[in-house]
Design an enzyme around this catalytic site. Structure first.
Site, mmCIF file in Angstrom:
data_model
loop_
_atom_site.group_PDB
_atom_site.id
_atom_site.type_symbol
_atom_site.label_atom_id
_atom_site.label_comp_id
_atom_site.label_asym_id
_atom_site.label_seq_id
_atom_site.Cartn_x
_atom_site.Cartn_y
_atom_site.Cartn_z
ATOM 1 N N ASP A 1 3.309 1.725 53.566
ATOM 2 C CA ASP A 1 3.732 0.530 54.302
ATOM 3 C C ASP A 1 4.054 -0.624 53.355
ATOM 4 O O ASP A 1 3.513 -0.705 52.249
ATOM 5 C CB ASP A 1 2.595 0.135 55.258
ATOM 6 C CG ASP A 1 3.084 -0.791 56.355
ATOM 7 O OD1 ASP A 1 4.312 -0.906 56.554
ATOM 8 O OD2 ASP A 1 2.239 -1.411 57.020
ATOM 9 N N ASN B 1 10.091 4.931 64.484
ATOM 10 C CA ASN B 1 10.996 4.190 63.591
ATOM 11 C C ASN B 1 12.457 4.177 64.069
ATOM 12 O O ASN B 1 13.260 3.389 63.587
ATOM 13 C CB ASN B 1 10.939 4.732 62.157
ATOM 14 C CG ASN B 1 9.680 4.348 61.398
ATOM 15 O OD1 ASN B 1 9.249 5.036 60.487
ATOM 16 N ND2 ASN B 1 9.063 3.221 61.756
#
Ligand code: FPP
Length: 250
Positions: A32, A80
């Protein structure tokens, strides 16, 4: 007596007090912070992902040289797709290019490639690059590198249940082992250590079945800045934890 090490990263690990005989067998990573890293530098988010790719190359090599047997990374989640189209397209082509460009190096380094996720739903070029990588490296005996692409932990459990129903297994015969045996890569052991970069304390639907007893280490640095020292630090933190698996440890 100190362990006799094989290479430089092992030397550095031993110098930090890491026990090479007690490494986490399977390390999973939520990579991340690429977007925040780019924003802070005034760059486009995709440049953050590109830098994240460079980080991944070196982490794979380091993990392999350290002696970790399984590395699984969250490259693209089932959620996503909600990102802007140019970012989704950019990520798909970056992963495809990586799968093609890195295959020879991975094969030379005895890496076995696997994927986790609904691969039938990704663009054809990426799917065939991944399938080619899996086929080429399937007999390799070094680190198993699993790329989670279009992956969701809940979707994986749904897919396992569908497969169990399709096989006609009776309800009373379904155990935890039955479900574990129908996940995407049933012979991969559960992660011992989950690393998440960039400070968020969330699981984000990653390996939720397999991570019931996984140790989570969250690092502050964004993924593009995650380096060998951070990897060794995470392993060292892991080795200082007491794993109880629900039992009492005196
Ligand atoms: C999370 O950062 C990262 C991703 C959604 C993509 C991970 C992809 C890579 C590291 C690219 C390389 C991968 C391969 C397989 C070549 P974010 O964008 O959510 O960061 P933010 O939270 O700071 O916005």
């Amino acid at each position: 007596m100190a362990a006799i090490s094989q290479n430089r990263i092992q030397d550095r690990a031993v110098a930090l007090g890491i026990d090479l005989g007690q490494l986490p067998g399977h390390v999973a990573v939520i990579m991340d912070g690429n977007g925040r890293w780019a924003k802070k530098k005034g760059l486009q988010r995709l440049l953050g992902h590109r830098e994240g790719y460079r980080t991944l190359r070196s982490v794979l090599l380091n993990a392999s040289e350290l002696g970790i047997k399984f590395l699984t990374v969250y490259a693209f989640s089932a959620e996503n797709w909600r990102r802007p189209k140019d970012e989704v397209d950019g990520l798909m082509s970056l992963i495809e290019r990586a799968a093609k460009d890195e295959l020879r190096t991975m094969h030379q380094n005895n890496v076995r490639v696997q994927v986790a996720g609904r691969i039938s739903e990704v663009p054809d070029g990426l799917r065939s690059a991944l399938e080619h990588g899996i086929e080429t490296t399937k007999d390799n005996t070094g680190i198993t590198f699993t790329l989670a692409v279009n992956y969701g932990g809940r979707a994986e459990i749904v897919d396992a249940v569908r497969a169990i129903v399709a096989e006609g297994i009776e309800a009373e015969r379904i155990t935890e082992e039955t479900i574990a045996g129908h996940l995407y890569n049933p012979s991969t052991p559960e992660p011992d250590l989950m690393i998440r970069t960039a400070g968020e304390m969330r699981w984000s639907n990653f390996l939720i079945w397999q991570s019931a007893y996984t140790e989570l280490v969250v690092t502050e640095k964004p993924w593009p800045e995650f380096d060998e020292a951070e990897l060794l630090q995470a392993v060292s933190i892991y080795q200082h934890r007491t794993r109880k698996f629900g039992a009492v440890v005196e």
